[in-house]
Design a protein around this motif. Structure first.
Motif: not given
Ligand SMILES: NC(=O)c1ccc[n+]([C@@H]2O[C@H](COP(=O)([O-])OP(=O)(O)OC[C@H]3O[C@@H](n4cnc5c(N)ncnc54)[C@H](OP(=O)(O)O)[C@@H]3O)[C@@H](O)[C@H]2O)c1
Length: 102
Positions: A35-41, A58, A60-61, A64, A85-88
């Protein structure tokens, strides 16, 4: 009484005793930030890059992620790397592990 103390604690937390500026030099350390492309990541990635870690985002897009990599480069002067990486999606997780190990 416990609930009251908990509400007070949550609303008036003590002053932080440790912060980003206390992170030691991370040269030679490799970190994957999901989740490094936004927010806390993204903020985590920024702090790690600023302290010389090698950082993989890591994400998915890829689009972004690329925007985030450019932002982080502007702010820190350091290059983060994309790990698609798509964690889902477990197939995506496996591919990301193989790619990372390679
Ligand atoms: N415990 C606490 O007090 C607390 C406080 C704040 C936040 N949090 C938690 O911390 C996490 C991050 O919060 P945030 O505010 O930074 O959220 P955010 O800005 O929404 O960021 C979420 C990140 O996760 C990525 N993501 C979501 N699903 C994904 C998937 N399947 N595969 C790969 N990446 C995926 C998103 O990528 P895309 O851009 O592709 O969507 C985005 O980069 C959340 O889980 C939130 O609930 C906890």
């Amino acid at each position: 009484m416990g609930l009251l103390l908990s509400v007070i604690d949550q609303n008036f937390p003590p002053k932080a005793t440790w912060g980003v500026n206390d992170i030691p030099d991370l040269s030679g350390k490799v970190v994957i930030v999901t989740g490094g492309n936004s927010g806390l990541g993204k903020e985590t990635a920024r702090a790690l890059l600023s302290h010389n870690a090698k950082v993989y985002l890591g994400c998915r897009d890829a689009g972004r992620a690329q925007e985030a990599i450019e932002d982080l480069k502007k702010d820190t002067g350091k290059d983060a790397h994309l790990l698609q990486l798509d964690l889902a999606d477990l197939h995506s997780v496996k591919s990301a592990v193989v790619e990372f190990q390679r």
